[in-house]
Design a protein around this motif. Structure first.
Motif, PDB file in Angstrom:
ATOM      1  N   VAL A   1     -11.317  43.977  -8.050  1.00 19.60           N
ATOM      2  CA  VAL A   1     -11.132  42.886  -8.997  1.00 19.60           C
ATOM      3  C   VAL A   1     -10.236  43.392 -10.121  1.00 19.60           C
ATOM      4  O   VAL A   1     -10.268  44.575 -10.473  1.00 19.60           O
TER       5      VAL A   1
ATOM      6  N   LEU B   1     -23.492  35.828 -12.507  1.00 17.22           N
ATOM      7  CA  LEU B   1     -23.630  34.382 -12.644  1.00 17.22           C
ATOM      8  C   LEU B   1     -24.152  34.010 -14.020  1.00 17.22           C
ATOM      9  O   LEU B   1     -23.660  33.073 -14.654  1.00 17.22           O
TER      10      LEU B   1
ATOM     11  N   GLY C   1     -18.865  32.346 -11.498  1.00  9.72           N
ATOM     12  CA  GLY C   1     -19.426  33.687 -11.346  1.00  9.72           C
ATOM     13  C   GLY C   1     -19.770  34.003  -9.902  1.00  9.72           C
ATOM     14  O   GLY C   1     -19.518  35.111  -9.418  1.00  9.72           O
ATOM     15  N   LEU C   2     -20.326  33.020  -9.198  1.00 12.77           N
ATOM     16  CA  LEU C   2     -20.627  33.220  -7.786  1.00 12.77           C
ATOM     17  C   LEU C   2     -19.341  33.416  -6.986  1.00 12.77           C
ATOM     18  O   LEU C   2     -19.262  34.301  -6.122  1.00 12.77           O
TER      19      LEU C   2
ATOM     20  N   GLY D   1     -16.476  34.579  -8.044  1.00 13.33           N
ATOM     21  CA  GLY D   1     -15.937  35.901  -8.339  1.00 13.33           C
ATOM     22  C   GLY D   1     -16.692  36.998  -7.622  1.00 13.33           C
ATOM     23  O   GLY D   1     -16.089  37.940  -7.085  1.00 13.33           O
ATOM     24  N   ALA D   2     -18.015  36.898  -7.595  1.00 15.82           N
ATOM     25  CA  ALA D   2     -18.809  37.912  -6.900  1.00 15.82           C
ATOM     26  C   ALA D   2     -18.499  37.935  -5.405  1.00 15.82           C
ATOM     27  O   ALA D   2     -18.388  39.004  -4.796  1.00 15.82           O
ATOM     28  N   LEU D   3     -18.339  36.754  -4.809  1.00 17.03           N
ATOM     29  CA  LEU D   3     -18.041  36.693  -3.379  1.00 17.03           C
ATOM     30  C   LEU D   3     -16.639  37.223  -3.078  1.00 17.03           C
ATOM     31  O   LEU D   3     -16.422  37.854  -2.033  1.00 17.03           O
TER      32      LEU D   3
ATOM     33  N   ALA E   1     -20.254  36.888   2.593  1.00 19.18           N
ATOM     34  CA  ALA E   1     -19.633  36.035   1.579  1.00 19.18           C
ATOM     35  C   ALA E   1     -19.429  34.623   2.113  1.00 19.18           C
ATOM     36  O   ALA E   1     -19.647  33.634   1.400  1.00 19.18           O
TER      37      ALA E   1
ATOM     38  N   LEU F   1     -14.867  48.557  -5.621  1.00 21.00           N
ATOM     39  CA  LEU F   1     -16.220  48.798  -5.148  1.00 21.00           C
ATOM     40  C   LEU F   1     -16.255  50.073  -4.305  1.00 21.00           C
ATOM     41  O   LEU F   1     -15.260  50.407  -3.653  1.00 21.00           O
TER      42      LEU F   1
ATOM     43  N   VAL G   1     -15.077  39.601  -4.810  1.00 22.63           N
ATOM     44  CA  VAL G   1     -15.159  41.062  -4.902  1.00 22.63           C
ATOM     45  C   VAL G   1     -15.850  41.634  -3.675  1.00 22.63           C
ATOM     46  O   VAL G   1     -15.446  42.667  -3.136  1.00 22.63           O
ATOM     47  N   LEU G   2     -16.894  40.965  -3.211  1.00 28.00           N
ATOM     48  CA  LEU G   2     -17.589  41.408  -2.011  1.00 28.00           C
ATOM     49  C   LEU G   2     -16.658  41.377  -0.803  1.00 28.00           C
ATOM     50  O   LEU G   2     -16.712  42.256   0.065  1.00 28.00           O
ATOM     51  N   SER G   3     -15.775  40.373  -0.749  1.00 27.96           N
ATOM     52  CA  SER G   3     -14.876  40.234   0.394  1.00 27.96           C
ATOM     53  C   SER G   3     -13.724  41.230   0.355  1.00 27.96           C
ATOM     54  O   SER G   3     -13.370  41.830   1.369  1.00 27.96           O
TER      55      SER G   3
END
Length: 232
Positions: free
Chosen positions: A149, A1, A136-137, A139-141, A79, A53, A143-145
Motif C-alpha cells: 500500500v 475499518l 476501510g474494508l 483498502g484492507a482487501l 479477498a 506485507l 492490501v491483502l490481494s
C-alpha cells in the motif's frame, strides 16, 4: 475499518455537513481538496515509501491445468469472498434497514423527508461513517490481494470509484456495483489487449465520456429538478 469510519464521520460532520444541500458544487470542490490534504498528511506522517506485507508461505491454488497453468493466490480468493459477501450484504440488508430507508428518503426528496422528521444532516454524517467503513474494508482487501500500500493509492482508487459510481448512476447501489464490475472488466481487457501503461487513461476517458453522453449513468434516473429541491 474503525479508523476509516471515525475519520470519515469526523470529516463529514466538520467539513461536509455545513456545505450540504447548497447550490453549486461545494461538496465536490471540498472533496477534491480534502483528498489532496489527506494524501499529503499520510505522506508526512508515514513516509512516501510503499508499505509491504510480510511474504506468505501459502502455496498458490491450481485453478486450470493447461498451457500455461492457471494459479490463484489464497489471499486473493479470501479477498474475493469477503468483498462479495460485503457487497451482497449492502445490496440486501441496507435498503431494508431503518437507516437505509431514511437515506433513500433524503436522496429522493430532502424537504419532504425533513417534514416527516428526518434530520438530513445527521443522515449525511452517518452516510460518511458507513462510507468510511466500506473504504476501510476495500483498502484492507486490496492490501491483502496485492501485498503493498502507498500513501497515494487513495487518490487513484478514489477516482476509479467515482468512475464506477458515475457509470452505474449516482444514488443507485446496484448501479455502483455494476459500474465497478464494468470498470474492472475494461481494465482487465485493456491490460490483456494493449498493456497496463495506458489502462488508467482508458478508465478516465470512460468517466469523461459518461459525464458528457449520459451523466445520469446506466441505471440512474434523468437529472431533472425535483419538487421542493433547491439544487436547481
Amino acid at each position: 475499518l474503525l479508523v476509516a469510519g471515525l475519520w470519515n464521520a469526523t470529516i463529514g460532520g466538520a467539513v461536509f455537513r455545513p456545505l450540504a444541500f447548497r447550490a453549486g458544487q461545494p461538496i465536490l470542490v471540498a472533496g477534491v481538496g480534502l483528498s489532496v490534504v489527506l494524501q499529503e498528511f499520510l505522506a508526512r506522517a508515514q513516509g512516501v515509501r510503499d508499505l509491504l506485507l510480510p511474504g506468505s508461505d501459502a502455496r498458490p491454488i491450481l485453478l486450470a491445468d493447461g498451457d500455461p497453468n492457471l494459479y490463484v493466490a489464497p489471499a486473493r480468493l479470501a479477498a474475493l469472498g469477503v468483498g462479495t459477501a460485503a457487497v451482497v450484504a449492502m445490496l440486501v440488508l441496507f435498503p431494508r434497514s431503518g437507516f437505509g430507508r431514511r437515506w433513500r428518503a433524503v436522496a429522493d426528496d430532502r424537504l419532504m423527508a425533513a417534514m416527516l422528521g428526518i434530520d438530513a444532516r445527521a443522515v449525511l454524517v452517518a452516510t460518511f461513517a458507513l462510507a468510511g467503513l466500506a473504504a476501510g474494508l476495500a483498502g484492507a482487501l486490496m492490501v491483502l490481494s496485492f501485498g503493498a500500500v502507498s500513501f497515494h493509492d487513495g487518490t487513484l482508487f478514489g477516482l476509479k470509484s467515482v468512475t464506477a459510481a458515475v457509470v452505474g448512476g449516482m444514488g443507485s447501489l446496484p448501479g455502483a456495483v455494476a459500474g465497478g464490475l464494468l470498470v474492472a472488466a475494461i481494465e482487465a481487457a485493456w491490460t490483456v489487449a494493449v498493456g497496463a501503461e495506458w489502462r488508467d487513461a482508458a478508465v478516465y476517458a470512460l468517466l469523461a465520456a459518461m459525464l458528457v453522453l449520459r451523466p445520469e449513468g446506466l441505471f440512474g434516473s434523468p437529472l431533472a429538478p425535483r419538487s421542493g429541491d433547491d439544487r436547481g
